[in-house]
Structures are given as structure tokens and as C-alpha cells.
Design a protein around this motif. Structure first.
Motif, PDB file in Angstrom:
ATOM      1  N   CYS A 153       0.829  -1.218   0.000  1.00 34.77           N
ATOM      2  CA  CYS A 153       0.000   0.000   0.000  1.00 34.77           C
ATOM      3  C   CYS A 153       0.856   1.258   0.000  1.00 34.77           C
ATOM      4  O   CYS A 153       0.845   2.025  -0.932  1.00 34.77           O
ATOM      5  N   GLY A 154       1.651   1.465   1.053  1.00 32.13           N
ATOM      6  CA  GLY A 154       2.496   2.658   1.111  1.00 32.13           C
ATOM      7  C   GLY A 154       1.727   3.868   1.586  1.00 32.13           C
ATOM      8  O   GLY A 154       0.595   3.771   2.065  1.00 32.13           O
ATOM      9  N   PHE A 155       2.346   5.025   1.441  1.00 27.13           N
ATOM     10  CA  PHE A 155       1.769   6.269   1.931  1.00 27.13           C
ATOM     11  C   PHE A 155       1.329   7.165   0.779  1.00 27.13           C
ATOM     12  O   PHE A 155       2.002   7.261  -0.245  1.00 27.13           O
ATOM     13  N   LEU A 156       0.236   7.828   0.973  1.00 26.94           N
ATOM     14  CA  LEU A 156      -0.271   8.791   0.008  1.00 26.94           C
ATOM     15  C   LEU A 156       0.742   9.902  -0.247  1.00 26.94           C
ATOM     16  O   LEU A 156       0.901  10.383  -1.370  1.00 26.94           O
ATOM     17  N   VAL A 157       1.465  10.309   0.807  1.00 27.84           N
ATOM     18  CA  VAL A 157       2.277  11.525   0.768  1.00 27.84           C
ATOM     19  C   VAL A 157       3.678  11.332   0.181  1.00 27.84           C
ATOM     20  O   VAL A 157       4.396  12.314  -0.014  1.00 27.84           O
ATOM     21  N   THR A 158       4.083  10.105  -0.083  1.00 34.13           N
ATOM     22  CA  THR A 158       5.418   9.867  -0.649  1.00 34.13           C
ATOM     23  C   THR A 158       5.364   9.676  -2.156  1.00 34.13           C
ATOM     24  O   THR A 158       6.310   9.166  -2.755  1.00 34.13           O
ATOM     25  N   LYS A 159       4.273  10.110  -2.764  1.00 33.07           N
ATOM     26  CA  LYS A 159       4.067   9.869  -4.191  1.00 33.07           C
ATOM     27  C   LYS A 159       3.715  11.159  -4.936  1.00 33.07           C
ATOM     28  O   LYS A 159       3.200  12.108  -4.356  1.00 33.07           O
ATOM     29  N   LEU A 160       4.001  11.118  -6.237  1.00 34.94           N
ATOM     30  CA  LEU A 160       3.605  12.180  -7.157  1.00 34.94           C
ATOM     31  C   LEU A 160       2.678  11.542  -8.181  1.00 34.94           C
ATOM     32  O   LEU A 160       2.969  10.460  -8.693  1.00 34.94           O
ATOM     33  N   TYR A 161       1.559  12.197  -8.481  1.00 30.56           N
ATOM     34  CA  TYR A 161       0.527  11.613  -9.340  1.00 30.56           C
ATOM     35  C   TYR A 161       0.298  12.487 -10.566  1.00 30.56           C
ATOM     36  O   TYR A 161       0.179  13.710 -10.443  1.00 30.56           O
ATOM     37  N   LYS A 162       0.201  11.857 -11.727  1.00 30.42           N
ATOM     38  CA  LYS A 162      -0.138  12.616 -12.919  1.00 30.42           C
ATOM     39  C   LYS A 162      -1.590  13.098 -12.782  1.00 30.42           C
ATOM     40  O   LYS A 162      -2.510  12.296 -12.570  1.00 30.42           O
ATOM     41  N   ARG A 163      -1.769  14.391 -12.875  1.00 32.17           N
ATOM     42  CA  ARG A 163      -3.104  14.961 -12.661  1.00 32.17           C
ATOM     43  C   ARG A 163      -4.120  14.419 -13.656  1.00 32.17           C
ATOM     44  O   ARG A 163      -5.261  14.117 -13.291  1.00 32.17           O
ATOM     45  N   SER A 164      -3.715  14.231 -14.896  1.00 31.36           N
ATOM     46  CA  SER A 164      -4.651  13.738 -15.908  1.00 31.36           C
ATOM     47  C   SER A 164      -5.133  12.321 -15.596  1.00 31.36           C
ATOM     48  O   SER A 164      -6.255  11.949 -15.936  1.00 31.36           O
ATOM     49  N   THR A 165      -4.296  11.530 -14.920  1.00 29.88           N
ATOM     50  CA  THR A 165      -4.698  10.171 -14.542  1.00 29.88           C
ATOM     51  C   THR A 165      -5.790  10.215 -13.489  1.00 29.88           C
ATOM     52  O   THR A 165      -6.773   9.467 -13.554  1.00 29.88           O
ATOM     53  N   ILE A 166      -5.636  11.107 -12.502  1.00 32.40           N
ATOM     54  CA  ILE A 166      -6.664  11.241 -11.461  1.00 32.40           C
ATOM     55  C   ILE A 166      -7.970  11.747 -12.062  1.00 32.40           C
ATOM     56  O   ILE A 166      -9.051  11.240 -11.763  1.00 32.40           O
TER      57      ILE A 166
END
Length: 326
Positions: A153-166
């Protein structure tokens, strides 16, 4: 100037650590960045700290003051509505980040058009640097690596997300629900195709005494677990990959209940059979044959408490006998 990264920070009565987080964001080496703070009806001086920061950095700071409390998930949803960055990240108001964090993450993201980038973090509770995903996870997401994402699972805060994917996924956080980050991440794990890894410790994660794992009230455990399980399984059943990923999706539910089971059996000098039967009944609302979960069965070979947890699915008395050996 085009915004490369939007950082969304939900804030609720965080004055004790907020200035340190704000300072770490102000020091970011990435200049094309916007910092979105969502004040979730704080009653301390958090908002004053944020307004001071905004006055000093008006070109890249957005402050959203909510009229009613939405919880971290609801606050992040509102932050997402304001985000304009090519990539999005989340931070907690009581943590802090290294100055180069978002520049390193963004450079990795655009290197191969990754949907998600993961970095290492320092765990205050364990007092050491940690890296949940290594370089073997980088690149196109294989079935085995997708399974590994669910298990770790990991942490939400240690990641960078492509905005278009979200945006394309139309995934939002469940407001006012604990473990909302687990639900959000696991739905996203069904969608992403490429992952990048930054093998550096860039995030400082504090130990939160109010976290789920530190709560001791049994009824509170049950309320948290049941709310999460209902929302999580309802969301996951809508995913295209649900059938093929079902064992590991159910593993996530079992991990939540195992935490309750382990807390009870390790903190009570005398184990009550009725309490274990109650936990068993609660799990069976969602997973009737949880004692056969392939991922948990494998882990139970090396963990006697997990072995007892699975045995409790069939015979509570034998589970208690096993636990007495510890």
C-alpha cells in the motif's frame, strides 16, 4: 508560468508542526509549484500561520477556508478542484519534506511519462529511512507489481501523481472516513500503467498518536473497520480489474481486521473467546472464506499471530490454544 506540481495540504489544528511544514515547502527548489492549503475549520492558530505564509508567497500559495469540517479526504477533494499542476502531490500538515523533493519527483515523472512516482521516507516511529518500493517496481506495471502495490500500500504523501490520470479516473477521497488514503490509493493502483522510483529519502513522516493503529477502543475499531470495508469493497467492485485482483483486494480488508485482532490478543492478558468470535463474524460479512486467502496464508507460515487469525475463521478454541504458546 506553467505549474508543474500542485501540493495539497489538509490542515486541522496543526499549529504545533505547521510552521515547519510550511517552511519546508517554501524552500522547495522547484519554482513552478503551487501550494494549496485547505483549512478544515481549525480552532487553533493554524489559519493565522497560513495567512502569514500567503502574504510572503502570494504568487504560489492558495488558502481555502472551509465552512464545515470535511475530514482529510473531503479537504483533499476540494484541494484537487483548485489544482492546476501537471502533477499532484499530497502532504500532511504535521510532517515536512526535503527542499529538493518535488524537483526530484517531477524530473523522474517526465523522464518517461510516469503515472505515479514513489520516493523514500524517514519514519519517526521506526527511527530509520525506509523505501517500500525498489527499482524492480519501475516501468510498466506488471501483474505481480500491481499485487505488490496492494500488499504494501504505502503512503499517500510519498508519491507524485499525474493529474490527468486522477481526472480521467474520476477518483475522489471518501469524506470523513478513516483510512480514506488506502481506498484512494488502491483504486488508483487499478488504473496506473507506469511507475517511477526515486531512490532517495525525501519525506519526513511523524508518528501520529491518534492513528488507527494506536487506538485501543474496540467499538471504535469496529466502526472504523466496517465503514472502510463497506466503502472500499463497493468502490473496488466497480473496477475493471476487480475479478482478477479479488484475492489481494480482500487481503487489504483482512489486514485491517488483523490489526484489530492483533491489538486485542497482544494487549489483553486473558483472551475472551466471544471477542474473537465477534471479530470472525464481522469479517465474514465481507469475506466468508477469509481463512483461505492465498496471500495471508503465505504470510501466516512465518507469523503465528496471523496463523491464529486464520484459524479463528474455523475454530476459535484452537486459535486461543495457539495464541497461548506465544
Amino acid at each position: 508560468m506553467k505549474c508543474k506540481v500542485s501540493v495539497i495540504v489538509p490542515v486541522y489544528n496543526a499549529e504545533k508542526y505547521l510552521e515547519e511544514m510550511v517552511a519546508s515547502l517554501a524552500a522547495q527548489t522547484l519554482k513552478e509549484i503551487e501550494l494549496i492549503f485547505v483549512d478544515d475549520c481549525s480552532t487553533d492558530n493554524s489559519l493565522e500561520i497560513l495567512y502569514k505564509f500567503e502574504r510572503e508567497n502570494s504568487d504560489r500559495v492558495i488558502i481555502i477556508k472551509l465552512d464545515k469540517n470535511e475530514g482529510p479526504g473531503g479537504a483533499r477533494n476540494i484541494g484537487l478542484e483548485y489544482a492546476s499542476g501537471e502533477y499532484i502531490s499530497f502532504a500532511d500538515s504535521d510532517d515536512y519534506v526535503k527542499p529538493e523533493m518535488y524537483e526530484c519527483m517531477y524530473k523522474k515523472a517526465v523522464e518517461a511519462d510516469y503515472d505515479m512516482v514513489e520516493c523514500g521516507y524517514f519514519s519517526e516511529r521506526k527511527n530509520r529511512n525506509m523505501m517500500l518500493w525498489n527499482k524492480s517496481m519501475e516501468g510498466e506495471v506488471s501483474f505481480d507489481n500491481r499485487v505488490r502495490m496492494f500488499i504494501t500500500c504505502g503512503f499517500l504523501v510519498t508519491k507524485l501523481y499525474k493529474r490527468s490520470t486522477i481526472i480521467a479516473s474520476q477518483i475522489k477521497f471518501v469524506p470523513k472516513m478513516k483510512l480514506e488514503d488506502v481506498d484512494f490509493l488502491n483504486r488508483l493502483y487499478c488504473r496506473i500503467q507506469k511507475v517511477g522510483i526515486v531512490d532517495k529519502t525525501l519525506y519526513y513522516y511523524r508518528n501520529n498518536s491518534e492513528s488507527f493503529s494506536n487506538k485501543k477502543n474496540k467499538s471504535s475499531y469496529f466502526d472504523i473497520n466496517n465503514t472502510f470495508c463497506r466503502e472500499y469493497l463497493n468502490n473496488m467492485k466497480k473496477e475493471r480489474l476487480y475479478n482478477i485482483l479479488r484475492p489481494v483486494i480482500e487481503y487489504v480488508v483482512m489486514e485491517i481486521w488483523f490489526d484489530t485482532f492483533k491489538t486485542y490478543v497482544t494487549q489483553n492478558p486473558k483472551i475472551d473467546a466471544n471477542s474473537l468470535k465477534l471479530i470472525d463474524m464481522e469479517i465474514k460479512q465481507y469475506i466468508l472464506d477469509y481463512g483461505q486467502n492465498i496471500f495471508f496464508v503465505e504470510q501466516a507460515k512465518h507469523d503465528i499471530v496471523k496463523e491464529a487469525f486464520l484459524l479463528n475463521c474455523y475454530d476459535t478454541r484452537k486459535a486461543i490454544v495457539m495464541l497461548k504458546k506465544i
